[in-house]
Design an enzyme around this catalytic site. Structure first.
Site, PDB file in Angstrom:
ATOM      1  N   GLY A  53       0.830  -1.205   0.000  1.00 24.66           N
ATOM      2  CA  GLY A  53       0.000   0.000   0.000  1.00 24.66           C
ATOM      3  C   GLY A  53       0.857   1.245   0.000  1.00 24.66           C
ATOM      4  CB  CYS A  80       5.344  -4.143   0.025  1.00 21.30           C
ATOM      5  SG  CYS A  80       6.260  -2.636  -0.226  1.00 21.30           S
ATOM      6  CE1 TYR A  81       1.307   1.025   5.612  1.00 26.75           C
ATOM      7  CE2 TYR A  81      -0.301  -0.766   5.684  1.00 26.75           C
ATOM      8  CZ  TYR A  81       0.169   0.454   6.148  1.00 26.75           C
ATOM      9  OH  TYR A  81      -0.509   1.100   7.154  1.00 26.75           O
ATOM     10  CG  HIS A 167       5.266  -5.763  -4.829  1.00 24.50           C
ATOM     11  ND1 HIS A 167       4.011  -5.574  -4.309  1.00 24.50           N
ATOM     12  CD2 HIS A 167       6.016  -4.723  -4.424  1.00 24.50           C
ATOM     13  CE1 HIS A 167       3.992  -4.455  -3.616  1.00 24.50           C
ATOM     14  NE2 HIS A 167       5.194  -3.906  -3.674  1.00 24.50           N
ATOM     15  CD  GLU A 169       2.238  -8.427  -5.583  1.00 23.89           C
ATOM     16  OE1 GLU A 169       3.001  -9.215  -4.998  1.00 23.89           O
ATOM     17  OE2 GLU A 169       2.038  -7.270  -5.180  1.00 23.89           O
ATOM     18  CB  SER A 219      -9.582   2.888 -29.310  1.00 20.18           C
ATOM     19  OG  SER A 219      -9.148   1.653 -28.744  1.00 20.18           O
ATOM     20  N   GLY A 220      -9.898   0.467 -31.672  1.00 23.34           N
ATOM     21  CA  GLY A 220      -9.036  -0.427 -32.463  1.00 23.34           C
ATOM     22  C   GLY A 220      -8.048  -1.167 -31.573  1.00 23.34           C
ATOM     23  N   GLY A 221      -7.961  -0.784 -30.309  1.00 27.39           N
ATOM     24  CA  GLY A 221      -7.089  -1.479 -29.362  1.00 27.39           C
ATOM     25  C   GLY A 221      -7.710  -2.799 -28.950  1.00 27.39           C
ATOM     26  CB  VAL A 222      -6.207  -5.963 -27.663  1.00 30.57           C
ATOM     27  CG1 VAL A 222      -5.543  -5.510 -26.394  1.00 30.57           C
ATOM     28  CG2 VAL A 222      -6.681  -7.402 -27.513  1.00 30.57           C
ATOM     29  CG  ASP A 223      -7.685  -3.228 -23.416  1.00 29.84           C
ATOM     30  OD1 ASP A 223      -7.155  -4.344 -23.517  1.00 29.84           O
ATOM     31  OD2 ASP A 223      -7.099  -2.230 -22.952  1.00 29.84           O
ATOM     32  CB  SER A 224     -12.406  -0.894 -27.273  1.00 34.15           C
ATOM     33  OG  SER A 224     -11.535  -0.647 -28.339  1.00 34.15           O
ATOM     34  CB  THR A 225     -10.895  -5.307 -30.520  1.00 28.29           C
ATOM     35  OG1 THR A 225     -10.404  -4.133 -31.139  1.00 28.29           O
ATOM     36  CG2 THR A 225     -11.224  -6.346 -31.561  1.00 28.29           C
ATOM     37  CE  LYS A 366      -3.330  -3.443 -22.922  1.00 28.79           C
ATOM     38  NZ  LYS A 366      -4.353  -2.596 -23.507  1.00 28.79           N
TER      39      LYS A 366
END
Ligand code: XMP
Length: 510
Positions: A53, A80-81, A167, A169, A219-225, A366
């Site tokens: 944190g 960590c924290y 970390h 993770e 937008s053509g990016g993978v997320d919105s596609t 991603k």
């Protein structure tokens, strides 16, 4: 189940993803609710992870946890924290000490414990701490140190309490997953096979959307596609996608989008607003203001389109966005987290909106979105396309975005892409782009003095966006890119290479 107490780390949710991938279930809780959460599920909770944190344990308002948590006879891993807090609450000492951000070499000492099962003598770990433990509590021994901190990895075997200053993770910590696996084994958790199923996402979308039409921001990016493909599978032609052609996107984006929507079989609408976008960005140089202007403009446009659809007798309630978890957490997505930047599609949106948000990718990273894309059998070119920020080149131009600077940024960007492509490196890096830095330096061009702008090159490797390394591009390629930018782009005097990891530096400069 593993209970993850969330002290506001950028990577608390990533811990839960790793636990899920290892085949166990987990639940994230706020520190204030931890003890209550445990007593409700006492039999099911096999282990507790105290996350990192942004706070410091010695500050007045630092988030705390009820110290009884250490007496429940449940294995605990502090990260960590979470480790610093464990040390403080059990009688150790934490100070604002040696700071480590990014990679560090961990040297293991000869401690015996199941938590170090199958770990080598030394390995690279990723740090992000400004505080240091200078005295361990009674009963704790050290298992590993770095050059700067002696207590980077510690244990109290009797109480099964473990602490890591790094970390485990994050993707770039070597053997991080092994350490988490060792912890799950200490917790005696039974592991099951894990798989991301898109069928449930489609079913949930269909149920949530009901009879409404959905406006899509693409937008053509993978997320919105991927979000679009899932929505189209859920509601078919009731999905109405829009591309805001605001001039801030890479050349060729429109053509790429046309291919995507031909594949999906839905008509794409294009809103041409290049002139208006630049007008709205006039005299704006603050990165957060830029994102806010762009986010607000998008919503204005979509709400106008919503009105038009309603006039034609359609019911429209939702706006689909390809928001992923890294956008959410960087925009202060949890109670104790810091705001790193307002991603334009999260923190950069107006407070009052007529459209409700639909964000099916919100819980994913991603690389998981790419995995869903592969399962949906999307063409490789849709999935492997480089991420590009929603506010586009506006956040790659430090200071005001003018027409001339935008042209310079685009020319420099094309050169970087072309040269990496020629060297067969484009598909091998996660992100590559130039930044107009708004810093100026002297050059001699054809015997004349030029006081021009400095371009910084950022080329990085990552999978899930949460951490990244700068790419070791061969010197000849860097030289070609540098020569071409200073020769071909007017007003540029110098090119520098950005060699900063994330953390501490974010990928984008703004
Ligand atoms: P940072 O710079 O935060 O970038 O390390 C992580 C990823 O997010 C992208 N990025 C954005 N995407 N809206 C977006 O949709 C934004 O405001 C924004 N800012 C950064 C960045 O390109 C990288 O892929």
């Amino acid at each position: 189940m593993i209970l993850i107490v969330d002290f506001g780390s950028q990577t608390s949710h990533l811990i839960s993803r790793r636990i899920r991938e290892l085949g166990a279930s987990s639940k994230l809780v706020q520190p204030e609710e931890a003890i209550e959460g445990i007593s409700k599920n006492r039999k099911r909770i096999k282990g507790i992870i105290l996350s990192g944190g942004p706070s410091s344990v010695y500050l007045k308002n630092a988030p705390l946890v009820n110290p009884n948590i250490f007496n429940l006879n449940i294995p605990i891993l502090g990260i960590c924290y979470g480790f610093q807090l464990t040390a403080k609450l059990l009688g150790g000492k934490v100070i604002s000490g040696k700071k480590e951000y990014g990679p560090a070499l961990l040297q293991m000492v000869n401690g015996r414990s199941s938590i170090v099962n199958k770990l080598p003598k030394q390995f690279t770990v990723w740090m992000s701490h400004g505080d240091e433990i200078i005295k361990l509590p009674l009963g704790f021994d050290t298992l590993g140190s770095t050059e700067h901190v002696p207590f980077a990895f510690s244990k109290n075997s009797d109480k099964k309490i473990y602490g890591l200053l790094f970390h485990p993770e994050v993707e770039h910590t070597e053997y991080g997953i092994r350490i988490l696996k060792n912890f799950l084994s200490i917790c005696s958790v039974k592991l099951k096979n894990h798989e991301i199923g898109h069928g449930k996402i489609i079913k949930d979308l269909r149920e949530k959307i009901g009879k409404s039409s959905v406006i899509g921001a693409v937008s053509g990016g993978v997320d919105s596609t991927v979000a679009s493909v899932l929505t189209a599978k859920a509601i078919g032609k009731k999905f109405v996608p829009f591309f805001v052609d605001n001039g801030l996107m890479r050349d060729g984006t429109k053509q790429h989008l046309e291919k995507i929507f031909k594949h999906i079989g839905i008509k794409l609408k294009i809103l041409k607003v290049q002139g208006e976008m630049l007008k709205r960005l006039k005299n704006v140089s603050d990165p957060e203001k830029k994102r806010e202007k762009i986010g607000n403009f998008y919503i204005e446009l979509f709400e106008e389109e919503m009105k038009k659809l309603i006039k034609r007798g359609k019911k429209v309630e939702y706006l689909l966005q390809g928001t992923i978890y890294s956008d959410v957490i960087e925009s202060k997505g949890t109670q104790h987290a810091d705001k790193i930047k307002s991603h334009h599609n999260v923190g950069g949106l107006p407070k009052k909106m007529k459209l409700k948000l639909l964000e099916p990718m919100r819980e994913f990273y991603k690389d998981e979105v790419r995995e869903i894309g592969r399962k949906l059998k999307l063409p490789q070119s849709f999935i492997s396309i480089q991420p590009f920020p929603g506010p586009g080149f506006a956040v790659r131009i430090r200071g005001e975005v003018t027409k001339k600077r935008l042209e310079n940024e685009k020319k420099s960007d094309s050169i970087v892409l072309e040269e990496l492509e020629k060297a067969d490196l484009l598909g091998k890096v996660f992100l590559s782009f130039p930044v107009l830095t708004n810093a100026f330096s002297t050059a001699v061009k054809g015997d004349g003095r030029v006081f021009g702008e400095v371009v910084a090159l950022r080329i990085i490797e990552s999978k899930d966006v949460m951490t990244s390394k700068w790419a070791k591009i061969p010197y000849e390629i860097l030289q070609r890119i540098s020569s071409r930018i200073v020769n071909e782009v007017p007003g540029i005097s110098r090119v520098v290479y950005d060699i900063t990891t994330k953390p501490p530096a974010t990928m984008e400069w703004e």
